[in-house]
Every structure is written in structure tokens, then in C-alpha cells.
Design an enzyme around this catalytic site. Structure first.
Site, PDB file in Angstrom:
ATOM      1  N   LEU A 176       1.041  -1.347   0.070  1.00  0.00           N
ATOM      2  CA  LEU A 176       0.018  -0.038  -0.004  1.00  0.00           C
ATOM      3  C   LEU A 176       0.947   0.986  -0.028  1.00  0.00           C
ATOM      4  CD1 LEU A 176      -2.801  -1.223   2.672  1.00  0.00           C
ATOM      5  CD2 LEU A 176      -3.170  -0.879   0.127  1.00  0.00           C
ATOM      6  N   SER A 177       0.307   2.488  -0.284  1.00  0.00           N
ATOM      7  CA  SER A 177       1.156   3.684  -0.235  1.00  0.00           C
ATOM      8  C   SER A 177       1.951   3.768   1.033  1.00  0.00           C
ATOM      9  CB  SER A 177       0.258   4.875  -0.641  1.00  0.00           C
ATOM     10  OG  SER A 177      -0.820   4.865   0.185  1.00  0.00           O
ATOM     11  N   GLU A 178       1.392   3.288   2.125  1.00  0.00           N
ATOM     12  CA  GLU A 178       2.053   3.578   3.368  1.00  0.00           C
ATOM     13  C   GLU A 178       1.886   2.355   4.303  1.00  0.00           C
ATOM     14  OE1 GLU A 178       4.251   7.178   2.535  1.00  0.00           O
ATOM     15  OE2 GLU A 178       2.034   6.803   2.247  1.00  0.00           O
ATOM     16  N   THR A 179       2.772   1.685   5.092  1.00  0.00           N
ATOM     17  CA  THR A 179       2.309   0.913   6.183  1.00  0.00           C
ATOM     18  C   THR A 179       3.129   1.700   7.349  1.00  0.00           C
ATOM     19  OG1 THR A 179       2.428  -1.003   4.903  1.00  0.00           O
ATOM     20  CG2 THR A 179       2.857  -1.211   7.261  1.00  0.00           C
TER      21      THR A 179
END
Length: 273
Positions: free
Chosen positions: A44-47
Site C-alpha cells: 500500500l502507499s504506506e504501512t
């Protein structure tokens, strides 16, 4: 350990911006290489990774954010997602202070589940439009601003709302610009639409072609549009295929970002090394 997928800046699932959230029991982060492998696996775009800090300090939790390709200095939607998990699991109440690369960031949940984040306002510096960005976007650019080291983006104002919605940038060329990426924005055409401005964000340099709803970008969008619209409190709409709303309030060198979140997946992370 538990791992959750949370849709941030949305009141319903499968909208807004999804983030991975991993709450760690230990008082320290695992090796950065392991964090990066998990973030790449989640894709995902960020974790977000967070662990509790000892009582009595300037913050309650330590927080880091990683894209599938790199660690970043600031991330709004994954901070919102982390605060949402802390509150919905009963791990925290009221205000939570996070120690991050961007200093101590605070989040406060209201009785209805909305969370307000207190972030540093991005400093905006007018710059010439880089030719590589103009070519990659392929549309009229009215102005361009550098957003400082924490955000690390180029903010570009386009002619109108339709121009933002129609963007199909050359991502390979855009990656040649450097920095994290590009924020494209325009004023809302309809004052009764429920939002004051809209934006889309492209970050190919950190492994994100388009980020659906970017909290950190709104620390630059808030001062940009507050100066033009003459109001401290605004609502931004961001996204292409997935969209979400960010309520902003400019308070000098701080910007308040408010949104909701929904947990859509709650599972167990089995690979610990």
C-alpha cells in the site's frame, strides 16, 4: 503480531486511502530492513509501525511510515489510520502524541470517530515550473511551489478542476523531477460541491504512482488555498479512482487535518524475521 488495513479519510470501506498498521509490543523498532520487507509485502502507499514509549516523556508512541520502496518523513493518512486503531481497540483515548521524523505529532479523536491531527505547516516557496514536470503533466500550470523538506513535493496549480481530474501524467518522466513527487491542485468550480479545492498526488519516486488521499500534502494545500480563499478552515477533495475528504484548519505554523477512518482487514502477521 496483529496487522490491520485501514481506509483513512473515509467514513465507508473501500474508499479514501488504505494504510497498513502494525502495533508493536516491544519498546523499540525491529530492523529497518524487516520493516521495509513488510511494507513491500503489504504494497500500500504506506504501512505504519508504532511502539509504545515510557510514560512521562514528550510522546506516547514512536511512529514510522514506509512505502513499498522507502521510508518517508511525514505521512498523514497512515497517522490517522494508526490513531484510529489505537482508539477503536481501546489502546488509547483522547489525545495521542507520536514521536516521528517530523517531530511530535498529536492526534485527538472526537465522540463520533473523527480524528484531528496537528501537523507542521509546510513552508511554500514559489519556484519556476521545471520543464520535466510541465512535459510529464501535459497541461497548463499556473504556478509552482516547493513545499519544504518534510513534505518534499512540488505543488502545482492547474487552470481548473477539470484539468486536475483529467490528468494522466507520464510517470516515468515525472520520476526524473526528484523529491517525493507532485501535488496538482485547482479551486473547486462549484461553491456548493462540499469542498473548496481538489488535488491529486503522484509519487513515483517512492513507489506510489498515485496516492489516493495524502494528509501530508494538505499541510501545503491548506496555506496555499487559505491565502487565496481568505479562510482558515477549508475542505479538500483528493483522488482519482478512490477519493476522500480532508478538513483543514490553518493555525500559523501548524495545520489541523481532520478525517475519519474504517478498519477493513484485521489479521495476523506471521513472518517475524
Amino acid at each position: 503480531m496483529r496487522i490491520r488495513i485501514v481506509d483513512a479519510f473515509s467514513e465507508r470501506p473501500f474508499a479514501g486511502n488504505p494504510a497498513g498498521v502494525v502495533l508493536l509490543d516491544s519498546g523499540a523498532f525491529p530492523d529497518t530492513a524487516w520493516l521495509q520487507r513488510v511494507a513491500t509485502e503489504v504494497n500500500l502507499s504506506e504501512t505504519a509501525f508504532a511502539h509504545p514509549l515510557p510514560a512521562g516523556g514528550d510522546a506516547d508512541w514512536a511512529l514510522r511510515w514506509l512505502t513499498p520502496a522507502a521510508e518517508v518523513n511525514m505521512c498523514g493518512h497512515a497517522t490517522l489510520a494508526t490513531a484510529h486503531v489505537l482508539h477503536t481497540t481501546g489502546t488509547a483515548t483522547g489525545t495521542v502524541r507520536f514521536r516521528t521524523r517530523s517531530g511530535v505529532l498529536t492526534t485527538t479523536a472526537d465522540d463520533h470517530g473523527a480524528i484531528t491531527m496537528d501537523f507542521p505547516t509546510a513552508p511554500l516557496t514559489p519556484v519556476e515550473v521545471p520543464p520535466v514536470v510541465a512535459g510529464a503533466l501535459g497541461t497548463e500550470i499556473r504556478s509552482a511551489h516547493d513545499t519544504g523538506p518534510d513534505v518534499g513535493d512540488l505543488l502545482v496549480e492547474l487552470a481548473d478542476e477539470k484539468s486536475v481530474q483529467a490528468l494522466a501524467p507520464d510517470l516515468k518522466a515525472l520520476a526524473g523531477h526528484g523529491g517525493r513527487g507532485v501535488i496538482a491542485t485547482a479551486r473547486a468550480e462549484n461553491p456548493d460541491s462540499g469542498y473548496d479545492f481538489l488535488s491529486r498526488c503522484f509519487f513515483p519516486n517512492v513507489g506510489i504512482d498515485e496516492d489516493p488521499v495524502t494528509g501530508s500534502a494538505h499541510t501545503a494545500l491548506a496555506p496555499f488555498w487559505s491565502a487565496r480563499l481568505g479562510r482558515a478552515a477549508l475542505v479538500g477533495l483528493q483522488g482519482g479512482a478512490r477519493t476522500g475528504f480532508v478538513r483543514t484548519e490553518l493555525r500559523g505554523d501548524r495545520t489541523l487535518l481532520t478525517g475519519s477512518a474504517v478498519t477493513v482487514i484485521d489479521g495476523e502477521l506471521l513472518a517475524t524475521d
